[in-house]
Design an enzyme around this catalytic site. Structure first.
Site, PDB file in Angstrom:
ATOM      1  N   ASP A   1     -13.381  18.519 -41.624  1.00  0.00           N
ATOM      2  CA  ASP A   1     -12.267  18.576 -40.680  1.00  0.00           C
ATOM      3  C   ASP A   1     -12.320  17.454 -39.640  1.00  0.00           C
ATOM      4  O   ASP A   1     -11.326  17.198 -38.954  1.00  0.00           O
ATOM      5  CB  ASP A   1     -12.264  19.919 -39.935  1.00  0.00           C
ATOM      6  CG  ASP A   1     -12.064  21.093 -40.875  1.00  0.00           C
ATOM      7  OD1 ASP A   1     -11.212  20.983 -41.766  1.00  0.00           O
ATOM      8  OD2 ASP A   1     -12.759  22.116 -40.725  1.00  0.00           O
TER       9      ASP A   1
ATOM     10  N   VAL B   1       0.838  -1.201   0.000  1.00  0.00           N
ATOM     11  CA  VAL B   1       0.000   0.000   0.000  1.00  0.00           C
ATOM     12  C   VAL B   1       0.872   1.251   0.000  1.00  0.00           C
ATOM     13  O   VAL B   1       0.589   2.244  -0.676  1.00  0.00           O
ATOM     14  CB  VAL B   1      -0.952  -0.001   1.211  1.00  0.00           C
ATOM     15  CG1 VAL B   1      -1.672   1.333   1.339  1.00  0.00           C
ATOM     16  CG2 VAL B   1      -1.963  -1.126   1.068  1.00  0.00           C
TER      17      VAL B   1
ATOM     18  N   ASP C   1     -13.621  23.545 -38.464  1.00  0.00           N
ATOM     19  CA  ASP C   1     -15.002  23.860 -38.109  1.00  0.00           C
ATOM     20  C   ASP C   1     -16.020  23.077 -38.929  1.00  0.00           C
ATOM     21  O   ASP C   1     -17.197  23.090 -38.616  1.00  0.00           O
ATOM     22  CB  ASP C   1     -15.280  25.357 -38.266  1.00  0.00           C
ATOM     23  CG  ASP C   1     -14.983  25.871 -39.674  1.00  0.00           C
ATOM     24  OD1 ASP C   1     -14.617  25.046 -40.542  1.00  0.00           O
ATOM     25  OD2 ASP C   1     -15.108  27.088 -39.901  1.00  0.00           O
TER      26      ASP C   1
ATOM     27  N   ASP D   1      -6.968  26.088 -39.632  1.00  0.00           N
ATOM     28  CA  ASP D   1      -7.878  26.503 -40.681  1.00  0.00           C
ATOM     29  C   ASP D   1      -7.790  28.019 -40.818  1.00  0.00           C
ATOM     30  O   ASP D   1      -7.549  28.727 -39.841  1.00  0.00           O
ATOM     31  CB  ASP D   1      -9.310  26.078 -40.312  1.00  0.00           C
ATOM     32  CG  ASP D   1     -10.285  26.256 -41.449  1.00  0.00           C
ATOM     33  OD1 ASP D   1      -9.856  26.189 -42.606  1.00  0.00           O
ATOM     34  OD2 ASP D   1     -11.473  26.472 -41.181  1.00  0.00           O
TER      35      ASP D   1
ATOM     36  N   THR E   1      -1.707  14.912   3.442  1.00  0.00           N
ATOM     37  CA  THR E   1      -0.500  15.688   3.153  1.00  0.00           C
ATOM     38  C   THR E   1      -0.067  15.534   1.701  1.00  0.00           C
ATOM     39  O   THR E   1       0.242  16.526   1.022  1.00  0.00           O
ATOM     40  CB  THR E   1       0.648  15.233   4.082  1.00  0.00           C
ATOM     41  OG1 THR E   1       0.238  15.401   5.434  1.00  0.00           O
ATOM     42  CG2 THR E   1       1.908  16.033   3.823  1.00  0.00           C
TER      43      THR E   1
ATOM     44  N   ASN F   1      -1.264   9.572   2.229  1.00  0.00           N
ATOM     45  CA  ASN F   1      -1.441   9.718   0.781  1.00  0.00           C
ATOM     46  C   ASN F   1      -2.598  10.633   0.424  1.00  0.00           C
ATOM     47  O   ASN F   1      -2.541  11.360  -0.577  1.00  0.00           O
ATOM     48  CB  ASN F   1      -1.650   8.336   0.135  1.00  0.00           C
ATOM     49  CG  ASN F   1      -0.349   7.586  -0.050  1.00  0.00           C
ATOM     50  OD1 ASN F   1       0.714   8.192  -0.136  1.00  0.00           O
ATOM     51  ND2 ASN F   1      -0.413   6.263  -0.090  1.00  0.00           N
TER      52      ASN F   1
END
Length: 932
Positions: A649, A294, A645, A341, A744, A741
């Site tokens: 495309d 762990v 657009d 473009d 802090t 874990n």
């Protein structure tokens, strides 16, 4: 049997319908134009070709998507550790927490994933509901998905074209094809066939294509392709086949995860062997192994990275860039090539008249877009003339309406109307005063429009005046006179013809669309509005030439310069002709030569790989060209951003490392395929997003360095405990590890993730996509730092066991480790600069995170709830001082390491040779400039 019950079959064979005459096209499809197909024939063809819609990709079930989250090795290790903790170890609180953690990570992953069929669904949603079709000799309306090849379809202004087809009739028909071809202006359509089979899609003026918009006029066409066989259907197939790009961060984190698992697994295995060899019971060995596992797994890594990236997307959204996929936020930071473009991204997508030439005079026009703010400026010393006659054709021989910056109608007409408004003409009032008595609509065959109005000729005589606007060469061929400096008609001579065409060429070479105007007076008693108007439009008097452009965005040039400074290659990809693209590129500062899509397509991949760095503009491109360009740049090691657009495309947007769609003008297809959407359609926003992405990556890198230092510290502490037999190989219990874990560690990670980036971040070259997030020298330093963190913490545990008891020892070990990593986070903010500088105090978010971490450290030992859950005990003042002082050892080591690095950096700079001029590169750059 109804049409909807018939299953699809084979697609029609490809035929170059654009090269066929109307009669040949109808014959090829086996249909009479006036009667259309019979119902029986429609059913037969529907059985062969299927519905006029796109195929949907197979969908992943919810269970499959959930189980896929557990393909991550880190998830598997956590899950196994959790199950083993539940049984046989029977530490239920820890086991439940570990299993819950895997579920939490899985839910985060599912939340951020997009649906595979989103882009295809957007394509399907664009289908119109009804189409007007001739069948069985009657005009009927049918659902668009029931169209079949051979149907004769009627269209008019405002319609979406429901299928691909060959035009059989066209009356002033204009179709906006920008979503498919990238062409910024509507295309005039005709029924005359095109000679060349290889003609580009945008130049096939006798064809119409699915999901393009009819902007003016009306027409009829025979359907030549439906569903997946259409041009848009072809793009749909490309989009379904295009694979999602794996982001650099994904690759880096996968590599990091594997490294962690290998190192942690080896250390846990060694610990188990040592503990068993010492004669420890299997239960004790099991507990020690799980506690070690762990601690050696960065349980908070997925959550922290997701949190930092999520907050990064918020920052980007405030900068007008909406990121749909979290990890694409980081991808922006290593972008080394932007394929942009032109229309609407680098330009305003608002046609604007910028120059007007009349005999003997030139005018420049200020202002951009469809706002009427602006002035006409002339050369000093020239006498002013009344320009009303020159403006009248612009408002009367046009249908466009401009109101408060908004256009309704054709963009080119809108530019002329705005020019007239800037010259003082009230468009609506003028049209009311001079209504049309006749009209000759624009047609691609003769390339002009003419309107007829009753008015005074200026000498007191009532006339029918014809105003004409259109292509300069066409109007010149039909003209007999010009106006002189006093605005009086004089005979046209060869000298003026030459000057007129030279002026037309000068404007065209600037990339401007040139429109000409003219007029002719008719005797009111002899004018017949029902006569052949086209034959009467001759003997014209030429008035003006107007140069029209889609102006570059004001901030685009600076943004391109910043991108260049940051080592990013910017290319303009457009459906416009090369001359127009070349002129815009020159104004924007885009370097490199201009090539056409045909040239691009004719080159081999190896040739393009060699030549592509010298190419700045690719004009008249197809969807395949865009995808190929992305693939070629990736092959060269670039991280590619692609803007767009339109429907055309979408495949390239999906294939790119970071696809960028336009939020204002973009189609739903492009938005679904893209990873990022610009809410302001502005190229400058892309460069700003790159800057934010670079800063985000630097902060993420700082976090990873901090995380790895902590993990190596855990490994050193647990492995040392097993080797030296301290606390039975369990210096701190699993719940204490998880608490660190997620308190802090997470707090400092977020503080690092939102630290202030370096000021010179956009003066650096893009990082290599294959560069390691933790180079060898950094890893060596982390081994030293981790050994200091773990060794000092284990030393405190060993001392406290002798001085107090195991509970106090583990509590002090947790506190010392927490303080040590807290101090370590201060040192990783900058690899060279000392932490004792003003920048540390100015980073308010990091300082706040540190204060929160300190509160967690104290709360975990001093609060009764923390004591019960974490198995900690209260510490006295001297014990706290011991934890803080010992934990600060990492500061001393880190500052000594930075001194060594700074000394080495100064020595390296002192040994660098003076910069020299690369004459070959300079010559190449000059050559590129000449190309533009």
């Amino acid at each position: 049997m109804t049409i909807s019950e018939v299953a699809p079959a084979a697609a029609p064979t490809a035929t170059a319908f654009h090269t066929l005459t109307v009669e040949d096209a109808l014959r090829a499809e086996g249909v009479e134009q006036q009667s259309g197909l019979s119902s029986a024939e429609v059913a037969s063809r529907f059985a062969r070709f299927g519905p006029n819609q796109f195929k949907e990709p197979p969908k992943e079930s919810g269970l499959q998507a959930f189980l896929r989250q557990y393909q991550d090795p880190m998830q598997i290790v956590l899950l196994v550790a959790g199950v083993l903790t539940l049984y046989p170890v029977k530490q239920y609180a820890t086991g439940v927490l570990l299993v819950a953690l895997t579920l939490f990570n899985a839910m985060l992953g599912l939340r951020q994933e997009g649906k595979a069929a989103a882009a295809i669904a957007a394509l399907q949603s664009m289908m119109i509901l009804k189409s007007r079709v001739r069948r069985d000799g009657m005009l009927v309306q049918v659902p668009a998905q029931e169209l079949v090849p051979g149907d004769v379809v009627l269209i008019e202004a405002g319609d979406l074209v429901p299928a691909d087809g060959r035009l059989t009739k066209a009356a002033t028909l204009d179709v906006a094809e920008s979503a498919l071809t990238g062409e910024s202006l509507p295309v005039g359509k005709t029924v005359e066939p095109v000679d060349n089979v290889a003609t580009d899609l945008g130049d096939r003026v006798d064809m119409v294509y699915m999901n393009t918009n009819v902007t003016r006029g009306s027409g009829e066409f025979v359907v030549t392709a439906t569903g997946m066989a259409t041009e848009v259907g072809h793009i749909s197939g490309m989009l379904a086949e295009a694979s999602e790009a794996v982001t650099p961060l994904t690759k880096q984190l996968k590599t990091l995860t594997n490294q962690i698992l290998v190192i942690g697994g080896a250390a846990v295995g060694l610990s188990v062997v040592l503990n068993l060899a010492r004669g420890d019971s299997r239960h004790e060995v099991f507990i020690a192994a799980i506690a070690f596992a762990v601690s050696a797994i960065p349980t908070g890594l997925p959550a922290v990275v997701t949190t930092i990236l999520s907050m990064g997307t918020t920052v980007l959204a405030k900068a007008n860039a909406i990121v749909k996929r979290l990890k694409s936020t980081e991808t922006l930071g290593c972008t080394s090539a932007i394929n942009s473009d032109k229309t609407g991204t680098l330009t305003l997508n608002q046609m604007t008249a910028v120059e007007m030439a009349i005999p003997g005079r030139r005018y420049t026009i200020s202002g951009s877009g469809y706002a009427t703010d602006g002035k006409l400026k002339r050369v000093a010393g020239q006498a002013e003339v009344d320009l009303e006659l020159f403006f009248l054709p612009m408002v009367l021989a046009a249908d466009a309406v401009v109101n408060e910056g908004n256009l309704v109608g054709d963009p080119t007409e809108g530019a002329l109307v705005v020019l007239a408004e800037k010259g003082g003409i009230d468009t609506l009032a003028t049209r009311e005063r001079y209504p049309r008595v006749a009209e000759l609509p624009f047609d691609a065959a003769y390339k002009f429009m003419a309107t007829f109005h009753r008015m005074d000729d200026g000498a007191g005589h009532s006339v029918v005046r014809c105003f004409v606007k259109g292509a300069p060469d066409q109007l010149l061929a039909r003209s007999a006179s010009i106006v002189d400096a006093d605005v009086h008609p004089v005979a046209l001579n060869d000298d003026f013809r030459d000057r007129y065409m030279a002026e037309n060429q000068r404007l065209g070479e600037q990339g401007l669309r040139v429109m000409a105007t003219a007029y002719k007076d008719f005797d009111t008693s002899r004018f017949d509005a029902s006569a052949d108007l086209l034959g009467q439009v001759d003997g014209l008097t030429l008035l003006s030439l107007v140069g029209i452009e889609d102006p570059p965005r004001p901030q685009a040039k600076d943004a391109i310069a910043r991108a260049k400074q940051a080592g990013i290659q910017v290319r303009m990809i457009t459906g416009d002709h090369a001359v127009t693209a070349k002129a815009i590129a020159r104004k924007l500062g885009i370097e490199g030569r201009v090539i056409s899509g045909a040239e691009f397509g004719a080159m081999t991949d190896d040739e393009l790989v060699e030549a592509i760095d010298g190419v700045g503009v690719i004009a008249r491109v197809t969807p395949e060209h865009k995808v190929r360009l992305v693939d070629l740049l990736k092959r060269k090691g670039h991280v590619v951003a692609m803007t767009g657009d339109g429907v055309n495309d979408a495949p390239a947007l999906k294939r790119a490392d970071i696809g960028i769609a336009m939020g204002i003008t973009g189609t739903e297809v492009s938005k679904e395929a893209a990873a990022m959407i610009l809410t302001d359609d502005d190229f400058a926003t892309i460069v700003r997003a790159v800057e934010l992405g670079r800063g985000l990556y630097e902060n993420l890198k700082n976090y990873v360095v901090f995380q790895m230092g902590s993990l190596i510290g855990f490994i050193a502490m647990f492995l040392g405990a097993s080797i030296l037999n301290i606390a039975s190989g369990v210096p701190i219990v699993p719940l204490q590890t998880l608490y660190f874990n997620f308190t802090t560690n997470v707090s400092q990670a977020i503080g690092l993730g939102f630290g202030k980036p370096a000021d010179d971040i956009m003066q650096r070259k893009p990082r290599r996509i294959d560069g390691k997030i933790l180079p060898r020298d950094v890893l060596l330093w982390l081994v030293v730092a981790g050994a200091v963190i773990g060794g000092t913490s284990l030393g405190v545990v060993a001392w406290a066991i002798d001085a107090h008891n195991l509970a106090v020892a583990r509590t002090m070990g947790l506190a010392t480790f927490s303080f040590s990593t807290l101090f370590f986070s201060f040192t990783v903010r900058d690899r060279l600069r000392t932490m004792f500088c003003r920048d540390t105090l100015e980073d308010s978010k990091f300082l706040l995170a540190s204060v929160i971490s300190l509160a967690f450290i104290v709360g975990g030992t001093e609060l009764r709830l923390g004591n019960r859950i974490l198995q900690t005990v209260d510490l006295d003042f001297n014990e706290w001082v011991t934890c803080v002082v010992v934990g600060a050892a990492i500061l001393v080591v880190s500052e000594l390491y930075k001194v060594m690095l700074r000394t080495h950096a100064r020595a390296s700079r002192a040994m660098e040779p003076a910069p020299t001029i690369d004459l070959v590169a300079a010559a190449a750059r000059r050559g590129d400039e000449r190309d533009l």
